[in-house]
Design a protein around this motif. Structure first.
Motif, PDB file in Angstrom:
ATOM      1  N   ALA A   1      43.072  34.669  46.352  1.00 48.17           N
ATOM      2  CA  ALA A   1      42.244  33.526  47.014  1.00 48.17           C
ATOM      3  C   ALA A   1      41.019  34.240  47.934  1.00 48.17           C
ATOM      4  CB  ALA A   1      42.841  32.779  48.054  1.00 48.17           C
ATOM      5  N   SER A   2      41.360  35.526  48.323  1.00 45.39           N
ATOM      6  CA  SER A   2      40.104  36.112  48.974  1.00 45.39           C
ATOM      7  C   SER A   2      39.410  37.028  47.993  1.00 45.39           C
ATOM      8  CB  SER A   2      40.924  37.235  49.979  1.00 45.39           C
ATOM      9  OG  SER A   2      41.804  36.862  50.625  1.00 45.39           O
ATOM     10  N   ASN A   3      39.607  37.079  46.720  1.00 46.73           N
ATOM     11  CA  ASN A   3      38.956  37.639  45.939  1.00 46.73           C
ATOM     12  C   ASN A   3      38.117  36.990  44.607  1.00 46.73           C
ATOM     13  OD1 ASN A   3      38.714  40.909  46.403  1.00 46.73           O
ATOM     14  ND2 ASN A   3      40.534  40.188  47.349  1.00 46.73           N
ATOM     15  N   SER A   4      39.027  35.830  44.414  1.00 46.00           N
ATOM     16  CA  SER A   4      38.690  35.024  43.254  1.00 46.00           C
ATOM     17  C   SER A   4      38.635  33.698  43.210  1.00 46.00           C
ATOM     18  CB  SER A   4      39.530  35.495  41.914  1.00 46.00           C
ATOM     19  OG  SER A   4      39.347  34.662  40.839  1.00 46.00           O
ATOM     20  N   ARG A   5      37.353  33.339  43.797  1.00 48.26           N
ATOM     21  CA  ARG A   5      37.397  31.785  44.179  1.00 48.26           C
ATOM     22  C   ARG A   5      35.851  31.425  44.468  1.00 48.26           C
ATOM     23  NH1 ARG A   5      38.234  29.659  49.819  1.00 48.26           N
ATOM     24  NH2 ARG A   5      38.787  31.770  50.273  1.00 48.26           N
ATOM     25  N   GLY A   6      35.502  30.466  43.970  1.00 49.51           N
ATOM     26  CA  GLY A   6      34.300  29.838  44.106  1.00 49.51           C
ATOM     27  C   GLY A   6      32.797  30.539  43.364  1.00 49.51           C
ATOM     28  N   GLY A   7      33.150  31.624  42.668  1.00 49.22           N
ATOM     29  CA  GLY A   7      32.003  32.325  42.129  1.00 49.22           C
ATOM     30  C   GLY A   7      32.078  31.842  40.517  1.00 49.22           C
ATOM     31  N   GLN A   8      30.893  32.805  39.963  1.00 47.08           N
ATOM     32  CA  GLN A   8      30.692  32.681  38.642  1.00 47.08           C
ATOM     33  C   GLN A   8      31.332  33.936  37.761  1.00 47.08           C
ATOM     34  OE1 GLN A   8      28.838  30.328  36.708  1.00 47.08           O
ATOM     35  NE2 GLN A   8      29.532  29.289  38.499  1.00 47.08           N
ATOM     36  N   PHE A   9      31.912  34.735  38.560  1.00 48.92           N
ATOM     37  CA  PHE A   9      32.355  35.941  38.030  1.00 48.92           C
ATOM     38  C   PHE A   9      33.687  36.548  38.486  1.00 48.92           C
ATOM     39  CE2 PHE A   9      27.931  36.267  38.091  1.00 48.92           C
ATOM     40  CZ  PHE A   9      27.436  36.308  36.886  1.00 48.92           C
ATOM     41  N   ALA A  10      34.508  37.110  37.701  1.00 48.85           N
ATOM     42  CA  ALA A  10      35.878  37.694  38.327  1.00 48.85           C
ATOM     43  C   ALA A  10      35.615  38.986  38.740  1.00 48.85           C
ATOM     44  CB  ALA A  10      36.720  37.892  37.229  1.00 48.85           C
ATOM     45  N   PRO A  11      36.214  39.205  40.046  1.00 47.08           N
ATOM     46  CA  PRO A  11      36.217  40.466  40.573  1.00 47.08           C
ATOM     47  C   PRO A  11      36.526  41.690  39.741  1.00 47.08           C
ATOM     48  CG  PRO A  11      38.262  39.398  41.250  1.00 47.08           C
ATOM     49  CD  PRO A  11      37.552  38.456  40.502  1.00 47.08           C
ATOM     50  N   ASN A  12      35.928  43.123  39.919  1.00 49.01           N
ATOM     51  CA  ASN A  12      36.262  43.938  39.107  1.00 49.01           C
ATOM     52  C   ASN A  12      37.645  44.535  39.318  1.00 49.01           C
ATOM     53  OD1 ASN A  12      36.300  47.417  38.844  1.00 49.01           O
ATOM     54  ND2 ASN A  12      34.888  46.244  37.456  1.00 49.01           N
ATOM     55  N   PHE A  13      38.359  44.884  38.252  1.00 53.02           N
ATOM     56  CA  PHE A  13      39.810  45.167  38.272  1.00 53.02           C
ATOM     57  C   PHE A  13      40.035  46.307  39.178  1.00 53.02           C
ATOM     58  CE2 PHE A  13      38.291  48.311  35.376  1.00 53.02           C
ATOM     59  CZ  PHE A  13      38.996  49.441  35.531  1.00 53.02           C
ATOM     60  N   GLY A  14      39.058  47.223  39.210  1.00 48.59           N
ATOM     61  CA  GLY A  14      39.120  48.379  40.177  1.00 48.59           C
ATOM     62  C   GLY A  14      37.998  48.474  41.260  1.00 48.59           C
ATOM     63  N   GLY A  15      38.521  48.030  42.380  1.00 48.47           N
ATOM     64  CA  GLY A  15      37.600  47.791  43.516  1.00 48.47           C
ATOM     65  C   GLY A  15      37.895  46.261  43.990  1.00 48.47           C
ATOM     66  N   MET A  16      37.871  45.274  43.291  1.00 46.61           N
ATOM     67  CA  MET A  16      37.867  43.896  43.652  1.00 46.61           C
ATOM     68  C   MET A  16      36.613  43.669  44.549  1.00 46.61           C
ATOM     69  SD  MET A  16      42.054  43.045  44.062  1.00 46.61           S
ATOM     70  CE  MET A  16      42.230  44.528  45.129  1.00 46.61           C
ATOM     71  N   LEU A  17      36.804  43.123  45.724  1.00 50.83           N
ATOM     72  CA  LEU A  17      35.813  42.932  46.580  1.00 50.83           C
ATOM     73  C   LEU A  17      35.957  43.839  47.917  1.00 50.83           C
ATOM     74  CD1 LEU A  17      34.877  39.117  46.628  1.00 50.83           C
ATOM     75  CD2 LEU A  17      34.049  40.960  45.234  1.00 50.83           C
ATOM     76  N   LEU A  18      36.785  44.730  47.530  1.00 47.02           N
ATOM     77  CA  LEU A  18      37.447  45.570  48.826  1.00 47.02           C
ATOM     78  C   LEU A  18      36.905  47.105  48.633  1.00 47.02           C
ATOM     79  CD1 LEU A  18      40.919  44.097  48.538  1.00 47.02           C
ATOM     80  CD2 LEU A  18      38.851  43.335  49.946  1.00 47.02           C
ATOM     81  N   SER A  19      36.058  47.525  47.875  1.00 45.12           N
ATOM     82  CA  SER A  19      35.809  48.823  47.767  1.00 45.12           C
ATOM     83  C   SER A  19      35.037  49.127  49.082  1.00 45.12           C
ATOM     84  CB  SER A  19      34.682  49.146  46.753  1.00 45.12           C
ATOM     85  OG  SER A  19      35.228  49.163  45.599  1.00 45.12           O
ATOM     86  N   PRO A  20      35.629  50.423  49.762  1.00 39.99           N
ATOM     87  CA  PRO A  20      34.994  50.825  51.172  1.00 39.99           C
ATOM     88  C   PRO A  20      34.005  51.893  51.051  1.00 39.99           C
ATOM     89  CG  PRO A  20      37.018  51.686  50.699  1.00 39.99           C
ATOM     90  CD  PRO A  20      36.705  51.178  49.510  1.00 39.99           C
TER      91      PRO A  20
END
Length: 864
Positions: free
Chosen positions: A322-341
């Motif tokens: 729910a934090s990484n795949s909601r409301g957008g037009q693209f799936a998050p990347n498998f390696g990193g998602m939206l969490l790469s630091p």
């Protein structure tokens, strides 16, 4: 949002979900171990240094380049998602505030809030649901409060030119806000992002240490970027010292439109958040998340604690999605998602690899959180046209070709001469050694990870030139000739229909993908009918091996999976009636899935032994020899339900699992890699104890040293404090194993898949629940049924069904032939099959119960 009714679950969701929380009483030694927050389109880990809280703003729609790029022909060099670094620095001259003896960190899953408390300071944060804003409540309780600096930093130098690609980052002040804008250009590709930061409840000054203090653009007279570029890469909001709390807002925006003002949009979002205020937004945010958790649940317990461990990871996985795949037009990347630091470059780059990506989505539909699938569907639907063109250009086929590794916007349009030569080479009609210099030069600038060009082996620099050898198998790379992934994608579309029964979705969204995937195979030039009267396929690859094989498992399982789905969808929609006989003829005469009792199999079992699934038929160029369990994890080709639908297929599945178990010397844990589907397969086939062994080994990453891609470069870390890994490499944060474990757990507790693709589904509860595990759940099933059940000491104590859509419910008797009474708890007037009166309980017996339901009806099955 529809929820599980109170009558189906008396669950205290706050207490339950909180069992999966993250609690740290120490600092994390690596940023990768931080607390994850996200809106679904914007996300970050939150971690600390001794003096600061730190994050990296990432967005799912920020791409530095696209499928047309000619500037990133070195692997791991393309990049995406990152928008900027943010530090909330509490210390100037003074003692550290975040140390192991004082820090407390907590991620609340139920409220989706992150809290960090240090020596005299504390912070609470959340990612605003329904908006692209991180919201912070910062409090200084020190005896002598200090100035706090909120720093907004670029991810790279202000201007970076890479061949044809230009990335320009700009810092500016807008009113009392600090703003970072990025612009990426190459050819026709354009993407830009902006981050805007403001606060309320405390005075602050924006500062930047360039010649004009950030108030004017330095070097605006320059005609050429990069030469003479700005050397300041950071801007600060300097917060006036003082005791008490203030609110901080970090907003972002992105666009592919050169006319859209993303700075204005980010500033508008930040200002709107400031106007609404922390408390009001937090109330809305908590309400959304609290409703989210009421959709479904799994609760486990056992004396050895293993059940609770698996449950905590399951709940956490649903939080991550729910934090990484909601409301957008693209799936998050498998390696990193939206969490790469660590910036926006990572191992494996920015493209999507479907065999990795699908692991995030296999568990979503049974959870009832259908909205989490939308970014995945949007991304693949939006590349449909380019994939249809690629089917013809690259393969001389029709339908759609979605490569295993593909850019977010699909595939580039090839020049006619390159496309013609590619077809001849890749279909093995022209010797690889005869490829033209024109083709070699065109391929030279293309990215080696992209499936089209994946025959390019590891590059090296020789006398200033980048040199690419091929892999030694002609046009074959690891993923060039893999075709099952497009069927896997189309099958997810079909599954969405099976769960929702949304005919508009089937017609408008799913059917084009299903038909496109099937038509690609039907027209594929290397699929042909032979003297045995069967269709065989040649020159493909199966899971990056069995190169060039005949009837590879990859291709054959794909065709056996998608053709019956296409036939059923066509009938349901009343379309393409003229093509149904053609599709049926292909399906009826399709060569069987390869097994070891075929004389040409890459692996032959002993004479008289049962056949097992294998990767391909000979010859294969890489001399690989082994079994393949794909039918037990793909397209519902083999499940527990297959025993009744197709006994021969089921027996082959059982034999294949027995063969694999012997190869593992009875230790299923050896099969538990991050990407392994073993736990899913074992649960799906009803093997409870092997499932338990495998899923625990998968969560513990016991094979990390053997199977992680870059174990040395990532510091030999199996998993971080936040349960995430860097299995794929540097900066490539991964939850793949959590997705695998989640899907496996669902199958162990509740199954509703049919015994073959497109057949009638039936519900089965606790088909693979391990001994010693007590469990209860509420999960969604095919047909829109929400099943709630519990098992205690091996005995099913409760079984209820809510019918959200109406229709016929089929459910296996969990009490081994005992008689059952069906109660309609809502008092509806809908009739039950075989019932003499609609208002009285219906007595049922046998191994399978079939009854009619009405939309909204609630039904309870009770032993009598």
């Amino acid at each position: 949002m529809s929820t599980v009714p109170h009558s189906l679950s008396m669950m205290d969701y706050r207490e339950h979900v909180s069992r999966g929380d993250l609690h740290y009483e120490k600092t994390v030694k690596r940023s990768e171990g931080g607390l994850p927050i996200g809106t679904g389109t914007m996300g970050s880990l939150v971690w600390t240094s001794p003096s600061a809280v730190k994050l990296q703003v990432n967005r799912v729609d920020v791409y530095a380049n696209d499928c047309s790029t000619n500037s990133f022909n070195e692997r791991h060099s393309d990049y995406a998602y990152g928008c900027g670094f943010v530090d909330i620095d509490f210390v100037d001259y003074g003692a550290d505030v975040f140390t192991d003896d004082t820090i407390q960190q907590h991620l609340s899953l139920y409220d989706a809030t992150a809290a960090i408390q240090g020596n005299g300071v504390q912070m609470e944060a959340f990612a605003k649901s329904g908006g692209d804003v991180f919201v912070f409540l910062v409090e200084d309780r020190r005896a002598e409060p200090q100035g706090i600096n909120v720093k907004l930093k670029m991810l790279r130098p202000a201007e970076v030119l890479t061949k044809h690609h230009l990335a320009v980052s700009t810092l500016k002040m807008v009113n009392d806000m600090i703003v970072l804008k990025q612009v990426f250009r190459e050819g026709e590709h354009f993407c830009c992002s902006a981050v805007a930061i403001c606060l309320s409840g405390r005075d602050a000054l924006a500062r930047m240490n360039d010649e004009f203090g950030g108030r004017e653009l330095v070097g605006s007279f320059r005609k050429r970027p990069v030469l003479g570029q700005p050397n300041e890469t950071e801007m600060r909001l300097c917060v006036k010292p003082g005791a008490g709390a203030f609110e901080l807002f970090v907003a972002s925006a992105a666009s592919f439109d050169t006319e859209e003002d993303v700075v204005a949009l980010a500033v508008e979002r930040a200002e709107a958040a400031r106007s609404q205020g922390y408390a009001a937004m937090l109330a809305e945010h908590k309400a959304w998340w609290n409703e989210y958790w009421s959709k479904s649940y799994i609760r486990l317990s056992s004396e050895d604690g293993t059940a609770e461990k698996v449950e905590a990871h399951y709940t956490y996985f649903l939080y991550l999605m729910a934090s990484n795949s909601r409301g957008g037009q693209f799936a998050p990347n498998f390696g990193g998602m939206l969490l790469s630091p660590r910036g926006d470059r990572r191992h494996w780059g920015a493209m999507q690899w479907w065999n990795n990506l699908n692991l995030y989505y296999n568990a979503i539909l049974p959870s009832g959180h259908y909205e989490l699938m939308e970014p995945y569907f949007h991304m693949y639907s939006n590349m449909y046209d380019s994939c249809a063109r690629a089917a013809e250009q690259q393969w001389g086929s029709q339908g759609i070709f979605i490569p295993e590794v593909v850019w977010f916007n699909g595939l580039d349009n090839l020049p006619d001469d390159i496309a013609e030569e590619m077809r001849e080479l890749y279909l093995l009609r022209k010797p690889w050694e005869e490829r033209s210099e024109r083709f070699k030069q065109y391929a030279y600038s293309k990215h080696p990870h992209e499936s089209r060009w994946n025959w390019k082996s590891y590059e090296s620099w020789e006398e200033g030139h980048l040199v690419y050898p091929d892999r030694g198998y002609g046009p074959y790379g690891f993923t060039t000739h893999m075709f099952a992934n497009q069927v896997g994608i189309a099958f997810h579309y079909w599954m969405y229909y099976e769960y929702t029964k949304d005919e508009s979705w089937l017609r408008e969204r799913a059917y084009p993908m299903i038909k496109g995937a099937a038509e690609f195979f039907r027209h594929f030039p290397n699929l042909r009918k032979e003297e045995d009267g069967l269709y065989h396929i040649y020159h493909t690859i199966n899971d990056e091996k069995y190169i060039g094989g005949k009837d590879s498992m990859d291709a054959m399982s794909a065709m056996h999976g998608i053709l019956p789905v296409l036939l059923k969808a066509s009938e349901l929609l009343g379309v393409d009636a003229d093509l149904r006989p053609v599709w049926q003829e292909l399906y009826d005469h399709l060569a069987p899935i390869p097994t070891s009792d075929n004389p040409e199999a890459v692996l032959r079992t002993e004479e008289g032994a049962p056949g097992v699934w294998v990767g391909a038929l000979e010859p294969v160029l890489d001399n690989k020899s082994g079994i393949d369990l794909r039918p037990a994890r793909f397209c519902n080709l083999c499940t527990l339900a297959t025993e009744d639908e197709n006994p021969s297929m089921y027996e082959t599945g059982v034999a294949s699992l027995q063969f694999q178990e012997e190869r593992l010397n009875g230790d299923w844990g050896r099969s538990a890699s991050e990407m392994s589907a073993s736990a899913r397969v074992l649960a799906g086939m009803g093997m409870a104890e092997p499932f338990k062994e495998t899923v625990l080994a998968q969560l513990d990453c016991i094979n990390a040293e053997r199977e992680y891609c870059y174990i040395t470069e990532t510091g030999h870390v199996k998993f971080f404090d936040n349960r995430l890994t860097v299995r794929e490499g540097v900066n490539a944060i991964s939850a793949q194993r959590l997705g695998n474990a989640a899907a496996a757990l669902q199958l162990a507790l509740c199954q509703s898949q049919p015994g073959a693709p497109a057949k009638e589904p039936a519900i089965r509860v606790f088909p693979a629940c391990p001994k010693g595990w007590d469990a209860e759940f509420a999960l969604w099933c095919h047909g829109g049924f929400v099943v709630s059940s519990a098992i205690r000491q091996g005995d099913v104590t409760r079984l209820s069904v809510k019918s959200t859509l109406g229709g016929v419910c089929r459910i296996h008797n969990p009490w081994k032939g005992e008689n059952v009474a069906l109660h309609r708890k809502d008092g509806s007037s809908g009739s039950s099959r075989g019932s003499s009166s609609s208002g009285s309980p219906m007595r049922m017996s046998g191994s399978m119960f079939v009854f009619d339901t009405v939309a909204g009806g609630e039904y309870e099955l009770v032993r009598v």
